[in-house]
Design a protein around this motif. Structure first.
Motif, short mmCIF file in Angstrom:
data_model
loop_
_atom_site.label_atom_id
_atom_site.label_comp_id
_atom_site.label_asym_id
_atom_site.label_seq_id
_atom_site.Cartn_x
_atom_site.Cartn_y
_atom_site.Cartn_z
N ALA A 103 0.84 -1.21 0.00
CA ALA A 103 0.00 0.00 0.00
C ALA A 103 0.87 1.25 0.00
O ALA A 103 0.60 2.22 -0.72
CB ALA A 103 -0.93 0.00 1.22
N ALA A 104 1.94 1.22 0.79
CA ALA A 104 2.84 2.38 0.87
C ALA A 104 3.56 2.61 -0.45
O ALA A 104 3.78 3.77 -0.86
CB ALA A 104 3.85 2.19 2.00
N LEU A 105 3.90 1.54 -1.14
CA LEU A 105 4.56 1.69 -2.45
C LEU A 105 3.59 2.30 -3.46
O LEU A 105 3.97 3.16 -4.28
CB LEU A 105 5.08 0.33 -2.94
CG LEU A 105 5.93 0.35 -4.22
CD1 LEU A 105 7.15 1.25 -4.08
CD2 LEU A 105 6.36 -1.07 -4.60
N ARG A 106 2.34 1.88 -3.41
CA ARG A 106 1.32 2.50 -4.27
C ARG A 106 1.16 3.98 -3.93
O ARG A 106 1.06 4.83 -4.81
CB ARG A 106 -0.02 1.79 -4.11
CG ARG A 106 -0.07 0.44 -4.80
CD ARG A 106 -1.42 -0.26 -4.69
NE ARG A 106 -1.42 -1.46 -5.49
CZ ARG A 106 -1.74 -1.51 -6.79
NH1 ARG A 106 -2.16 -0.43 -7.41
NH2 ARG A 106 -1.67 -2.64 -7.46
N ALA A 107 1.13 4.28 -2.64
CA ALA A 107 1.00 5.68 -2.21
C ALA A 107 2.20 6.48 -2.71
O ALA A 107 2.05 7.61 -3.20
CB ALA A 107 0.88 5.75 -0.69
N ALA A 108 3.40 5.89 -2.57
CA ALA A 108 4.62 6.58 -3.00
C ALA A 108 4.55 6.94 -4.48
O ALA A 108 4.86 8.07 -4.89
CB ALA A 108 5.83 5.68 -2.73
N CYS A 109 4.10 5.99 -5.29
CA CYS A 109 4.01 6.23 -6.74
C CYS A 109 2.89 7.23 -7.06
O CYS A 109 3.05 8.09 -7.94
CB CYS A 109 3.79 4.92 -7.48
SG CYS A 109 5.23 3.84 -7.41
N ALA A 110 1.78 7.12 -6.36
CA ALA A 110 0.68 8.07 -6.58
C ALA A 110 1.13 9.50 -6.30
O ALA A 110 0.80 10.44 -7.05
CB ALA A 110 -0.52 7.70 -5.71
#
Lengths: 332, 332
Positions: B99-106
């Motif tokens: 989830a944090a990696l998705r947030a980072a990319c977003a």
């Protein structure tokens, strides 16, 4: 909301539009310190058919007519956030109506932002929208750019209020539908195809693919988002499939009618500059099928939408059916 | 991920950047049929410091070091979606890392879209970004407009995958943080103030308010989004407050350093046209406080950020502390 025995589309639409306009008035920021809020309100509150919000609310109501989990909870309304048990357990029908109203407004914000950016000089270079100066004419290009950007963000802000208002499961689902419909595989992707197709002869299949993305994706999302504001079991795979077919046919019919109106209407009735697509060498259903061919295609799509709707097996789909009629019969 | 006894910021950053670049390569669409995907990849994959993603992942890791609920679940990883009980119950630490990696990319996508739109002729009219032609120079203005629009939508798409990957509670929370940070009360609002302040003398307070929105809001969201990828109890009010103070001070320091670099650096080092803000009559911290005044203000903010971080009471905040150092010491 309405008498089951005597459904009048006009009355229903009038009631829903009041809800929608009031909600937009409340949720689009009024802050005008740097003219951003002012430009956002100008872009959103200046009228429009509100087709996407109406589809969203109609879909919510059709599901509500069937939603065993919620239909007896109308009076109890929202009872607070989930702490345990099935997601959505302790939210009532009023919370789902509220979620659908947020979804309806979010859809309109995405539509409004796309018009603001679409009208800019580097795109369609339109100076007139709904009979008024376009946002970049009124506020300048830089502000129009920011206005569109901020409207898109606001759409997702509306979908993610406190979890005491809307269950997280619904918030996530609505954001998922909307982002996919607005992005590279939806509206923005369709715009890009449109942009690169100027001056080219497209096949009917290519033209349909372009419109399925450019306008169809958001209309499709309107129906699916409204219907997904329900208890976990109500939006069954059968209904999802029927609604999806309905929405796709309606979306395509909408564009075919748009192309017809661009030829047969006049600027005053349409509220925007007419004949531009043809003048710009853009492919249309009329240029491809001829005027009569386009008209009969629109009617076939209308029938497809109505058939799918009747196949959903829901108690009350009259609002959705009425909106499909409107799309075909509209004059502007 | 790293040895607690011998933390090296450079090693940590290198590892995280590999994760981030690979994820962006995977998640930004490669479809180039109408050049939209191509322009999006050009805008995102062309380098950049990735400060927002790094802050996000650093915040996630600092919370993870404390998250009693998850710290023993590392090996079990994600165990599927929630069906009952506390939201998040059956998701492991690996799902939260995801989830944090998705947030980072977003976050990076929102940053990238803002640069694309900011560079356009109707805004800053920049032809150079990271030493390369800007998106509108490379793909035309219309495509640059769509590219930015699609990148914003993609950010929310990344945050809302299947619930089998990320719990709905986290998806909703991440979309809430990001939409607020990007929109009228955040980044877009700050841009609008910036736009309307050209040629005016702003007070330090007004300049800070503008930057708190324009760049600060997204940096703030970076920290809060990463930290919120955790079990329901881990991101306590005390930590939230400490992280918020850290992120606000860091965001402001970032902008002060930006203004300093705009004066003391050269175009080759910075990778973009320098001295433009001053030439355009835009107020900066250097024009307001002088060069030395701005430098000591940056150091004071750096200290404030570090103090807040130490006050959070977490076991391991070295990555966040190191990133605050980087912000101050950067040369580009």
């Amino acid at each position: 909301m309405h008498d089951v025995k005597a459904f009048e589309l006009q009355t229903w639409t009038h009631q829903q539009l009041e809800l929608i306009e009031n909600a937009l008035m409340q949720w689009v920021p009024a802050d005008t310190k740097a003219h951003l809020g002012e430009s956002m309100r100008y872009a959103v509150l200046g009228g429009g058919k509100r087709l996407r919000p109406l589809l969203c609310l109609a879909a919510r109501q059709s599901i509500k007519s069937q939603d065993a989990e919620w239909q007896n909870h109308d009076s109890s309304g929202h009872q607070g956030p989930v702490e345990s048990g099935e997601p959505g357990d302790s939210y009532g029908a009023l919370a789902m109506d509220h979620a659908a109203l947020r979804a309806a407004c979010a859809l309109e914000l995405i539509h409004a932002y796309s018009l603001v950016h679409d009208d800019m000089p580097c795109m369609d270079d339109d100076v007139l929208r709904r009979g008024q100066p376009t946002v970049h004419v009124q506020f300048g290009q830089a502000m129009a750019l920011l206005c569109g950007d901020a409207l898109q963000a606001l759409a997702f802000e509306l979908l993610t209020p406190s979890e005491s208002l809307v269950p997280a499961r619904i918030q996530a689902s609505l954001c998922r539908y909307l982002s996919q419909a607005a992005g590279h595989s939806g509206m923005a992707g369709g715009q890009a195809i449109d942009l690169s197709s100027v001056g080219f002869v497209l096949s009917q299949e290519q033209l349909q693919d372009m419109h399925a993305k450019k306008t169809g994706a958001l209309l499709h999302a309107s129906v699916m988002m409204g219907a997904s504001c329900s208890g976990p079991q109500a939006f069954s795979p059968t209904i999802q499939s029927a609604f999806s077919t309905y929405a796709k046919a309606l979306g395509l019919a909408f564009q075919v009618v748009d192309d017809i109106l661009d030829v047969v209407s006049d600027t005053k009735t349409l509220g925007k500059t007419i004949g531009k697509d043809a003048a710009n060498g853009k492919p249309t259903f009329v240029s491809l099928l001829g005027l009569e061919g386009a008209q009969s295609y629109a009617h076939a799509l209308h029938q497809e939408a109505q058939d799918a709707l009747m196949g959903a097996g829901l108690k009350d789909v009259r609002a959705l059916a009425g909106l499909a009629d409107l799309v075909i019969k509209r004059r502007s």
